[in-house]
Write a protein that holds these residues in place. Structure first.
Motif, mmCIF file in Angstrom:
data_model
loop_
_atom_site.group_PDB
_atom_site.id
_atom_site.type_symbol
_atom_site.label_atom_id
_atom_site.label_comp_id
_atom_site.label_asym_id
_atom_site.label_seq_id
_atom_site.Cartn_x
_atom_site.Cartn_y
_atom_site.Cartn_z
ATOM 1 N N THR A 181 0.813 -1.215 0.000
ATOM 2 C CA THR A 181 0.000 0.000 0.000
ATOM 3 C C THR A 181 0.848 1.266 0.000
ATOM 4 O O THR A 181 0.307 2.379 0.043
ATOM 5 C CB THR A 181 -0.939 0.023 1.213
ATOM 6 N N ALA A 182 2.169 1.127 -0.050
ATOM 7 C CA ALA A 182 3.039 2.302 -0.143
ATOM 8 C C ALA A 182 2.770 3.103 -1.409
ATOM 9 O O ALA A 182 3.141 4.274 -1.500
ATOM 10 C CB ALA A 182 4.503 1.875 -0.088
ATOM 11 N N GLU A 183 2.139 2.474 -2.410
ATOM 12 C CA GLU A 183 1.787 3.176 -3.644
ATOM 13 C C GLU A 183 0.655 4.170 -3.441
ATOM 14 O O GLU A 183 0.411 5.023 -4.296
ATOM 15 C CB GLU A 183 1.381 2.165 -4.729
ATOM 16 N N ALA A 184 -0.053 4.076 -2.345
ATOM 17 C CA ALA A 184 -1.212 4.945 -2.106
ATOM 18 C C ALA A 184 -0.771 6.345 -1.702
ATOM 19 O O ALA A 184 0.311 6.531 -1.130
ATOM 20 C CB ALA A 184 -2.096 4.347 -1.014
ATOM 21 N N PRO A 185 -1.601 7.363 -1.970
ATOM 22 C CA PRO A 185 -1.308 8.704 -1.442
ATOM 23 C C PRO A 185 -1.272 8.690 0.083
ATOM 24 O O PRO A 185 -1.904 7.844 0.727
ATOM 25 C CB PRO A 185 -2.489 9.544 -1.959
ATOM 26 N N SER A 186 -0.558 9.625 0.660
ATOM 27 C CA SER A 186 -0.391 9.657 2.114
ATOM 28 C C SER A 186 -1.716 9.687 2.880
ATOM 29 O O SER A 186 -1.849 8.998 3.902
ATOM 30 C CB SER A 186 0.480 10.851 2.522
ATOM 31 N N PRO A 187 -2.730 10.470 2.446
ATOM 32 C CA PRO A 187 -3.991 10.445 3.210
ATOM 33 C C PRO A 187 -4.686 9.085 3.178
ATOM 34 O O PRO A 187 -5.340 8.703 4.147
ATOM 35 C CB PRO A 187 -4.842 11.530 2.533
ATOM 36 N N VAL A 188 -4.537 8.340 2.081
ATOM 37 C CA VAL A 188 -5.099 6.990 2.021
ATOM 38 C C VAL A 188 -4.375 6.092 3.028
ATOM 39 O O VAL A 188 -5.001 5.308 3.746
ATOM 40 C CB VAL A 188 -4.993 6.412 0.600
ATOM 41 N N SER A 189 -3.057 6.216 3.070
ATOM 42 C CA SER A 189 -2.288 5.420 4.036
ATOM 43 C C SER A 189 -2.698 5.768 5.455
ATOM 44 O O SER A 189 -2.765 4.892 6.327
ATOM 45 C CB SER A 189 -0.789 5.680 3.842
ATOM 46 N N ALA A 190 -2.990 7.042 5.711
ATOM 47 C CA ALA A 190 -3.416 7.449 7.047
ATOM 48 C C ALA A 190 -4.715 6.749 7.436
ATOM 49 O O ALA A 190 -4.840 6.217 8.543
ATOM 50 C CB ALA A 190 -3.592 8.969 7.094
#
Length: 300
Positions: A181-190
């Protein structure tokens, strides 16, 4: 459109808090407003509002914002439904839909790597979904359709729920999907690290009578949680990238939370879940654009 999602989530939070004050401890249609579901429901909406508001600024000018907004609203709504729904089918539906929505958000950048990661994340999470839906089917066949009357269900149902939680919380041996999931934008990771990945804790807190009646399953969770906590901490120390370190840290924290569940401490697990959720979301949102760059060692 993301501003609309942020506004809608904030208004939803206010409305939910009003319902909690007026109907605390009661069943309101398909909703069950217990202390646990009220706390978790408020936590999900508050976190969703923060992520949506941050996304509106962080992703300004990017393509596919409409798709992102729809998936983000779906993920937040499904997570909220999962923690406040009384019928087990609705709870399981919220579980599955939130996982699929998050997997879709991983592909936001629309690169080949992001699309591949999205498919692989969805596939891994669906393995846990199969275990959860099988447990729900067994409960329905036994005449249990809601979160009331869950005592005395044997060991098969809690074992299946434990499998679902192990996969969703990226515990050993099912932890390899989380670094994707590192490919996701930072807010998605949050949102993912603060909400979706807490599956083991959420199931244990919401369905504690099932787990409490299966000491053998709890013993296994002690072992799985302890090993994952150690392995995740070790992995965090050798990852060179910020998001990789945070993903390994999350697995370690999920291990500690699972250890608390296995020791019969659901209240401590809830405290850990909420505290870690806010802290990890803050780290991802604070990381921002630096989250994809390798960490630069400090100069002596």
């Amino acid at each position: 459109m993301l501003k609309l999602v942020a506004t809608g989530t904030f208004l939803g939070l206010i409305a939910f808090l009003a319902l909690c004050v007026a109907f605390a401890g009661d069943a309101l249609g398909p909703l069950l407003l217990t202390p646990a579901s009220m706390l978790l429901g408020g936590f999900v909406l508050l976190m969703g509002w923060l992520v949506a508001a941050y996304s509106a600024r962080n992703l300004r000018g990017q393509r596919r914002q409409g798709r992102y907004a729809v998936l983000l609203a779906t993920a937040i709504s499904a997570l909220w439904l999962m923690v406040v729904a009384e019928p087990l089918v609705l709870m399981a539906l919220g579980w599955t839909v939130s996982g699929l929505a998050i997997a879709g958000l991983v592909a936001h950048s629309n690169t080949a790597a992001a699309r591949s990661a999205s498919r692989r994340v969805a596939g891994r999470l669906l393995l846990g979904d199969v275990a959860l839906w099988t447990a729900v089917a067994l409960l329905l066949s036994a005449g249990v359709s809601g979160r009331a009357g869950l005592e005395g269900v044997g060991w098969v149902v809690p074992a299946l729920l434990a499998v679902a939680g192990v996969v969703r919380s990226a515990l050993l041996p099912a932890w390899r999907w989380l670094p994707l999931t590192a490919e996701a934008p930072s807010p998605v990771s949050a949102l993912l690290h603060a909400g979706v990945v807490n599956g083991m804790g959420l199931l244990a807190i919401l369905l504690w009578p099932v787990f409490a009646a299966a000491p053998g399953v709890l013993l296994v969770l002690v072992a799985v949680g302890g090993v994952t906590a150690v392995a995740g901490t070790a992995a965090m120390r050798v990852r060179p990238d910020v998001k990789g370190k945070l993903a390994s840290s999350t697995s370690a924290q999920m291990g500690y939370m699972t250890l608390q569940v296995g020791l019969g401490l659901p209240a401590f697990a809830m405290l850990h879940l909420v505290g870690h959720g806010f802290y990890k979301a803050w780290l991802f949102l604070r990381a921002g654009g630096a989250s994809r760059r390798p960490a630069v060692p400090a100069l002596a």
